[in-house]
Design an enzyme around this catalytic site. Structure first.
Site, PDB file in Angstrom:
ATOM      1  N   GLU A   1       5.294  10.313   4.399  1.00  0.00           N
ATOM      2  CA  GLU A   1       5.330   8.867   3.298  1.00  0.00           C
ATOM      3  C   GLU A   1       4.481   9.369   2.434  1.00  0.00           C
ATOM      4  O   GLU A   1       4.351  10.048   1.379  1.00  0.00           O
ATOM      5  CB  GLU A   1       3.715   8.122   4.174  1.00  0.00           C
TER       6      GLU A   1
ATOM      7  N   ASP B   1       4.103   0.321   4.401  1.00  0.00           N
ATOM      8  CA  ASP B   1       4.066  -0.703   4.870  1.00  0.00           C
ATOM      9  C   ASP B   1       4.115  -1.811   4.566  1.00  0.00           C
ATOM     10  O   ASP B   1       4.482  -1.161   2.591  1.00  0.00           O
ATOM     11  CB  ASP B   1       3.024  -0.785   6.181  1.00  0.00           C
TER      12      ASP B   1
ATOM     13  N   TYR C   1      -8.424   1.843   6.000  1.00  0.00           N
ATOM     14  CA  TYR C   1      -8.322   2.393   5.349  1.00  0.00           C
ATOM     15  C   TYR C   1     -10.347   2.488   5.331  1.00  0.00           C
ATOM     16  O   TYR C   1     -11.052   2.067   5.272  1.00  0.00           O
ATOM     17  CB  TYR C   1      -8.359   2.277   3.661  1.00  0.00           C
TER      18      TYR C   1
ATOM     19  N   ASP D   1       0.306  -1.070  -0.023  1.00  0.00           N
ATOM     20  CA  ASP D   1       0.069  -0.118   0.085  1.00  0.00           C
ATOM     21  C   ASP D   1       1.140   1.358   0.519  1.00  0.00           C
ATOM     22  O   ASP D   1       0.938   2.279  -1.198  1.00  0.00           O
ATOM     23  CB  ASP D   1      -1.037   0.081   1.557  1.00  0.00           C
TER      24      ASP D   1
END
Length: 665
Positions: A455, A90, A238, A87
């Protein structure tokens, strides 16, 4: 608004001139002034997706710091669920953002196949779209079940290490009528339907498989009519805040675009009545943008194109005006330096995705000319903000002052299981990744521990990739050769040693060595279980005194992983050179924690007589060390499955570092 039908082919335009590719009948240099090389960014954005691949990697992957991972995904449910993308920074496979991403990449190719063909990137984008959808096909083994996630978010996030060395279980989760998750099933249906559209000409058999799976998943989504189970599993990461109506409309629209079956167009429009509306009205909400959670803005654009219905035309134009020039006195907030700022977490993904939508709509035949000009200006401003108009690039591996420490486990190349730990600077360049971006005041720090601003994620690059294709189409650019993430290999396995104790003055001279072998592999990271290393000694003095190697005593008082310590073995008997071999065969050493990344052994070699061990080859460089003080010792030799990987042997043989090979693009 006119229905524009696009014939999407996959034939690469031959004989491209890399330095000046024709765009829209003009050479790249003849187009309007370009601030950045959009072709290069487009190339690198697609490399990023290769770096996110899970499972068996493609043979032609353009990096040397990734390898096959997660080859048992799905086995807990008797399935092969390998493949797909990790994703973000991670290693969970979350299918809601993944399917959104794959659909957005397909949409970009649908809009601008000629851009990808002209830049030679059609091969790469189609490969990535297929890579994701191949995984989705596996995830829907029967009509009544869909696997929507592989990996446990909590367990995954508790480990900071490369994908290649993960040790935790990776459970797979599914939705069905008793465990509903309509949003993720419908979102995946959209991805598969979009894939069926773009592969219709080049691979009709694959397109047929994709559209069949898309229809099946959409039917399942309607049967479930709820997201409760999905949210109970994935909700911490999510959650479907928008519900599933937007996903069903999104999927139905793409299925209609492939099949022409009116029932799907009607379904898309019917479910739009349950989209998010402006409070107290029946008008579609317009203040967000297309995203992994809410697809109603992108769907509005497509439905406006397909139906010319004022409801959808107003929805998309209201949205685009709100983000660009303002709507009825309302306008999205802008940072002082010009970023359209929707949300703190991943601010650039929203701005770049909206800019992609603006670029698409600006080309519609019925878009007002003035609005089209404004939308193109908005799109370029947002694109250039991402690429460096503020003095820094937000794309790894591109431009001025680009991020070097994105929040990404594998790119970090660390070994301590610590996001903020060593090394201070990421060992790998996460080529093409768009980081989250600045705060509302343009502030940004290239800090790996800041997952809000630094990120990366597959969905961050989704609309961004389409935007770069549009920028190239409008402003041109130079296609670079050999774009890749292949790097020079750094230090990976090494050994430190020191003197624990010693005595060369009396009969029974001895030397006690503390040795620590480290696994800091990162090209790619790997678990080693066949390491051995050697300490070379010169016992010619002992032999001259009438003794032999069999009279030498070898012992150990500490073995972290139960190392096997050999007696002296001959290396060069004529010169009296022997060695002790310390074997770690069977011990898993990997760059995944303070203990896991190393193995320590303390061993003693004792002579039956006076022995000047300081002449030994492996003793050189250890002078002055003491207990708990170790230095790198290249005069010892470390082997991985019999291959020398660190240090040197007494005959001078040393490690040969392979030259990185870059596959031409």
């Amino acid at each position: 608004m006119k229905l524009v039908k696009k014939m999407v082919g996959t034939t690469l335009i031959a004989s491209l001139a890399l330095s000046s590719i024709a765009v829209g009948g003009k050479s790249a240099g003849a187009l309007a002034a370009s601030s950045y090389n959009y072709a290069e960014v487009l190339q690198k954005s697609l490399v990023f997706y290769e770096l996110q691949e899970s499972g068996p990697l493609q043979d032609d992957i353009r990096t040397n710091w990734r390898s096959d991972t997660c080859l048992t995904d799905g086995q807990d449910n008797g399935l092969d669920l390998t493949g797909g993308w990790f994703d973000a920074g991670d290693h969970v496979k979350f299918n809601l953002p993944m399917s959104y991403t794959a659909a957005m990449l397909a949409w970009s190719y649908y809009e601008d196949p000629e851009v990808y063909q002209q830049t030679g990137q059609d091969e790469y984008i189609l490969e990535q779209i297929k890579f994701a959808n191949d995984y989705f096909i596996k995830c829907h083994p029967t009509a009544d079940k869909y696997y929507f996630q592989v990996g446990d978010g909590g367990a995954d996030h508790a480990f900071w290490g490369a994908a290649e060395i993960m040790q935790m279980d990776r459970p797979s989760y599914y939705v069905d009528a008793s465990h509903p998750g309509s949003c993720v099933a419908a979102s995946t249906a959209a991805s598969l339907a979009a894939a069926s559209v773009i592969f219709a000409e080049s691979d009709p058999a694959y397109a047929a498989t994709c559209i069949a799976k898309a229809k099946s998943l959409l039917a399942l989504a309607e049967t479930m009519a709820s997201d409760t189970y999905y949210n109970s599993v994935a909700g911490a990461y999510y959650r479907s805040y928008s519900g599933y109506a937007d996903d069903i409309s999104w999927a139905s629209t793409w299925i209609y675009m492939k099949t022409g079956e009116e029932s799907y167009l009607n379904k898309a429009m019917t479910y739009s009545n349950n989209w998010e509306m402006i409070q107290g009205t029946t008008d579609i909400s317009y203040d967000w943008t297309q995203s992994w959670d809410n697809k109603q803005i992108g769907t509005s654009l497509l439905l406006a194109r397909l139906t010319q219905n004022a409801k959808y035309v107003s929805a998309i134009e209201n949205n685009l005006k709100y983000w660009s020039v303002g709507l009825n006195g309302k306008k999205i907030n802008y940072t002082p330096k010009g970023l359209a700022f929707r949300d703190t977490w991943g601010s650039l993904r929203y701005a770049s995705t909206e800019a992609f939508l603006a670029s698409v709509y600006a080309e519609e035949a019925d878009c007002d000319a003035t609005l089209a000009t404004q939308l193109k200006a908005f799109a370029k401003a947002q694109a250039d903000y991402c690429l460096g108009s503020t003095g820094r690039s937000f794309v790894c591996g591109f431009g001025e002052n680009a991020p070097v420490n994105p929040h990404h486990r594998t790119a970090h190349g660390g070994w301590e299981n610590n996001c903020g730990g060593a090394p201070a600077t990421n060992r790998h360049t996460l080529v093409g990744a768009l980081v989250g971006g600045p705060g509302s005041d343009d502030s940004y720090t290239d800090d790996r521990t800041n997952y809000v601003n630094n990120e990366v994620a597959t969905d961050y690059n989704a609309g961004f990739t389409g935007l770069m294709a549009k920028m190239y189409k409008e402003y041109g650019g130079t296609v670079l050769s050999n774009v890749s993430a292949v790097e020079t290999v750094g230090e990976e396995i090494y050994l430190q040693a020191g003197i624990n104790a010693q005595d060369l003055r009396t009969t029974g001279s001895f030397i006690e060595i503390k040795s620590v072998v480290f696994n800091h592999t990162a090209w790619p990271a790997r678990i080693t279980d066949k390491l051995t290393y050697r300490y070379f000694v010169d016992i010619s003095q002992v032999i001259a005194a009438g003794y032999s190697a069999s009279n030498m005593e070898v012992s150990a008082n500490y073995k972290q992983h139960g190392e096997t310590i050999s007696a002296l073995k001959p290396w060069d008997e004529e010169k009296g050179i022997y060695y002790v071999e310390i074997s770690l065969v069977g011990a898993k050493i990997y760059p995944g924690g303070q203990s896991e990344q190393r193995s320590e052994c303390q061993f003693r070699i004792k002579a039956p007589c006076l022995w000047d061990y300081t002449t030994s080859p492996s003793f050189q460089g250890l002078t002055g060390t003491s207990n708990n003080s170790c230095v790198n010792n290249p005069n010892m030799a470390v082997y991985d499955d019999g291959v020398l990987v660190y240090g040197k042997e007494p005959n001078g043989s040393a490690v040969v570092t392979p030259t990185p090979v870059v596959t031409p693009t």
